[in-house]
Scaffold this motif. Sequence first.
Motif, short mmCIF file in Angstrom:
data_model
loop_
_atom_site.label_atom_id
_atom_site.label_comp_id
_atom_site.label_asym_id
_atom_site.label_seq_id
_atom_site.Cartn_x
_atom_site.Cartn_y
_atom_site.Cartn_z
N PRO A 219 0.81 -1.23 0.00
CA PRO A 219 0.00 0.00 0.00
C PRO A 219 0.84 1.27 0.00
CG PRO A 219 -0.81 -1.58 1.62
CD PRO A 219 0.51 -2.09 1.16
N ARG A 220 1.95 1.23 0.72
CA ARG A 220 2.79 2.43 0.83
C ARG A 220 3.32 2.86 -0.52
NH1 ARG A 220 8.76 2.11 3.43
NH2 ARG A 220 9.59 4.05 2.59
N PHE A 221 3.93 1.95 -1.27
CA PHE A 221 4.52 2.33 -2.54
C PHE A 221 3.49 2.49 -3.64
CE2 PHE A 221 8.26 0.69 -0.32
CZ PHE A 221 9.15 1.73 -0.57
N GLN A 222 2.37 1.79 -3.52
CA GLN A 222 1.30 1.99 -4.49
C GLN A 222 0.75 3.39 -4.37
OE1 GLN A 222 0.59 -0.47 -6.71
NE2 GLN A 222 -0.56 1.12 -7.77
N ALA A 223 0.66 3.90 -3.16
CA ALA A 223 0.16 5.26 -2.94
C ALA A 223 1.11 6.30 -3.52
CB ALA A 223 -0.03 5.51 -1.45
N ASP A 228 5.95 -1.50 -6.12
CA ASP A 228 6.92 -2.15 -5.27
C ASP A 228 7.30 -3.49 -5.88
OD1 ASP A 228 8.44 -2.86 -2.94
OD2 ASP A 228 6.76 -4.13 -2.35
N LEU A 229 8.59 -3.75 -5.98
CA LEU A 229 9.05 -4.99 -6.61
C LEU A 229 8.56 -6.23 -5.88
CD1 LEU A 229 12.76 -4.14 -7.56
CD2 LEU A 229 10.77 -4.21 -9.04
N LEU A 230 8.42 -6.16 -4.57
CA LEU A 230 8.00 -7.35 -3.82
C LEU A 230 6.61 -7.81 -4.19
CD1 LEU A 230 9.22 -7.07 -0.11
CD2 LEU A 230 10.15 -8.44 -1.97
N GLN A 231 5.83 -6.95 -4.79
CA GLN A 231 4.46 -7.34 -5.18
C GLN A 231 4.46 -8.17 -6.45
OE1 GLN A 231 2.49 -6.48 -2.64
NE2 GLN A 231 4.36 -5.43 -1.93
N ARG A 232 5.60 -8.22 -7.15
CA ARG A 232 5.71 -9.03 -8.36
C ARG A 232 6.25 -10.40 -7.98
NH1 ARG A 232 8.59 -5.37 -12.91
NH2 ARG A 232 8.52 -7.43 -13.91
N PRO A 233 5.56 -11.48 -8.34
CA PRO A 233 5.93 -12.82 -7.88
C PRO A 233 7.38 -13.19 -8.16
CG PRO A 233 3.79 -12.88 -8.94
CD PRO A 233 4.32 -11.50 -9.16
N GLU A 234 7.89 -12.85 -9.36
CA GLU A 234 9.26 -13.24 -9.69
C GLU A 234 10.29 -12.51 -8.81
OE1 GLU A 234 8.16 -10.01 -12.76
OE2 GLU A 234 7.19 -11.55 -11.52
N TYR A 235 9.98 -11.27 -8.44
CA TYR A 235 10.91 -10.53 -7.59
C TYR A 235 10.79 -10.97 -6.13
CZ TYR A 235 12.61 -7.43 -11.22
OH TYR A 235 13.23 -6.94 -12.35
N PHE A 236 9.58 -11.24 -5.68
CA PHE A 236 9.44 -11.76 -4.31
C PHE A 236 10.16 -13.09 -4.19
CE2 PHE A 236 7.39 -14.24 -1.00
CZ PHE A 236 7.43 -13.35 0.07
N ASP A 237 10.04 -13.93 -5.20
CA ASP A 237 10.72 -15.23 -5.20
C ASP A 237 12.23 -15.03 -5.14
OD1 ASP A 237 11.01 -18.01 -5.37
OD2 ASP A 237 11.14 -17.96 -7.55
N MET A 279 16.37 -3.04 1.66
CA MET A 279 14.91 -3.01 1.67
C MET A 279 14.41 -2.95 3.11
SD MET A 279 12.31 -5.61 -0.31
CE MET A 279 12.92 -5.06 -1.91
N SER A 280 13.33 -2.21 3.32
CA SER A 280 12.76 -2.11 4.65
C SER A 280 11.25 -1.94 4.56
CB SER A 280 13.38 -0.93 5.41
OG SER A 280 13.16 0.28 4.72
N ARG A 372 15.40 0.34 -8.53
CA ARG A 372 15.10 -0.33 -7.27
C ARG A 372 14.42 0.67 -6.34
NH1 ARG A 372 16.77 -0.69 -2.36
NH2 ARG A 372 18.64 0.56 -2.62
N ILE A 373 13.37 0.23 -5.69
CA ILE A 373 12.63 1.09 -4.79
C ILE A 373 13.52 1.49 -3.60
CG2 ILE A 373 10.62 1.25 -3.29
CD1 ILE A 373 10.05 1.17 -6.29
N SER A 374 13.43 2.75 -3.20
CA SER A 374 14.23 3.26 -2.07
C SER A 374 13.86 2.54 -0.78
CB SER A 374 13.99 4.76 -1.91
OG SER A 374 14.44 5.21 -0.68
N THR A 375 14.84 2.43 0.09
CA THR A 375 14.58 1.78 1.38
C THR A 375 13.62 2.60 2.22
OG1 THR A 375 16.57 2.85 2.23
CG2 THR A 375 16.78 0.58 1.46
#
Length: 378
Positions: A219-223, A228-237, A279-280, A372-375
């Motif tokens: 929600p934070r980065f979507q706003a 956010d990369l973590l929301q993409r399955p391949e990046y979370f993996d 990442m944080s 890459r998304i900022s920490t």
Amino acid sequence: MDNRKDAFDIRIENAFDFLSDEYAALFHGSVATAFQHPVWLHGIYSKLVPAVGAQPLVVIARYRKSGALAMVLPLLRVRRGPIRTVEFADLRVSDYIAPICTTNVFGDLLRDENACQQIRRLVRPFDLMRIPKLPDGRIPIENLLGAPRRVAMNFNAYSTVLPDTFGEWQANALDRSYQKELAKKYRQLQKKGKLDFSCCDHSTSVADAMEVMKKLRGPRFQAQGDGDLLQRPEYFDFYADVATRGLGSLVRLYTMTMDGKVIAAVLGLCHGGSVAIIMSAFDIAGYKKQSLGALTFEQVARDCIERGDRVLDFTIGDESYKRLFGARPSPMWSVTEAGSMAGSVALLALRRAPWIKLAAKRMTGLRLLPMRISTGAR
């Protein structure tokens, strides 16, 4: 014949095993960064490269006489719209780029004219070669590739030196009024329940922390509009696999919990006495007035000092919070070369007129800034 000028065999080894003993030995003796660690590059090539449709381009230098590994240049071929690019194995996740070798070996390679010509031949063809996020000039990769001189990027990296004691670091790095503010907010936080700060020590806790991090960051980065990369399955993996494989060596995953529930998490990479925060995530909604991010980073610094680390690296990006922790900027550099008329036009467009630059980005998928998304510390 001068062996120094014909000492290396250069080849493409796209099936190179980054988890092999020979690569581990090369890496640990090199001047490369945590973002070239065996686990990190294995994850990029095994998880991300096939997922995004890139092609590996792993350039290997071996000693001609012994066959021993001398240098690895982990590259990719990526099609961005009509533009054929050659890039470092980054794919939005690495903050620092470096070839894997020693400075002495790199110097020997530069003196080997045949090796240089072979490397330059093997990386072609391309419309555009882009190698951003070079941290310094110790390894002038542009000389090896025959590319134009590096140029400064429009952002910096930030790190803070860690002394022997936490108290000394606070006195040197933090403004006295900020120390008092954080101490006050930490006391407020403790009153809310059972507060605990720890470093994950097994795969189950890592998996749980990664899931919470994904949930808090979405929600934070979507706003903010940048996703956010973590929301993409391949990046979370990718991140989850690196965190699990690298636990206890490359990876340190910190969590802060309230009554057993994770309310903050920080993922860091450890190498050479430095811990790079990549990442944080923080429960901002639940703890709006407690500066949860800042309190977490302060505890990370404490733990790093107690472990004997010498540098806490907040990596790339000019976010103001980094200076609050005594972090100082260091410049980042980029090497770019056009290999065709199409590449020259795209490069000129990206550097010049803003409206052309925007159109070029949409056409090619290129971005001059690291993706890459900022920490973040909010």
